[in-house]
Design a protein around this motif. Structure first.
Motif: not given
Length: 87
Positions: A24, A27, A70, A73
């Protein structure tokens, strides 16, 4: 018998859980990872606990011992990613 019951948690391991990850761009992971596991190799783009964004090539069935907050993507092609955490 649980051999982990009286053991102090340590960032040097072992992890206490493996959380499946959906990369992601916006987030952070729900728990900062002490390492990542990749089932299928490729590139993993991560934000480290040091605040840097890194693009790292990983092989199939590899463990990347890096503190990660994190997994992005954009640019990530590795699959079957799991965050190894101290839950």
């Amino acid at each position: 018998m649980n051999p982990f019951a009286d053991r102090a948690r340590s960032i040097s391991g072992p992890a206490t859980d493996a959380l499946p990850v959906v990369p992601d761009d916006s987030n952070d992971l729900p728990i900062v990872a002490i390492a990542l596991y990749a089932e299928s190799g490729g590139t993993v783009v991560v934000d480290t606990v040091a605040g840097e964004t890194r693009s790292i090539a990983v092989a199939d069935f590899s463990i990347l011992p890096l503190g990660v907050r994190r997994i992005r993507a954009s640019g990530t092609s590795a699959a079957g990613l799991h965050a190894l955490v101290l839950a």
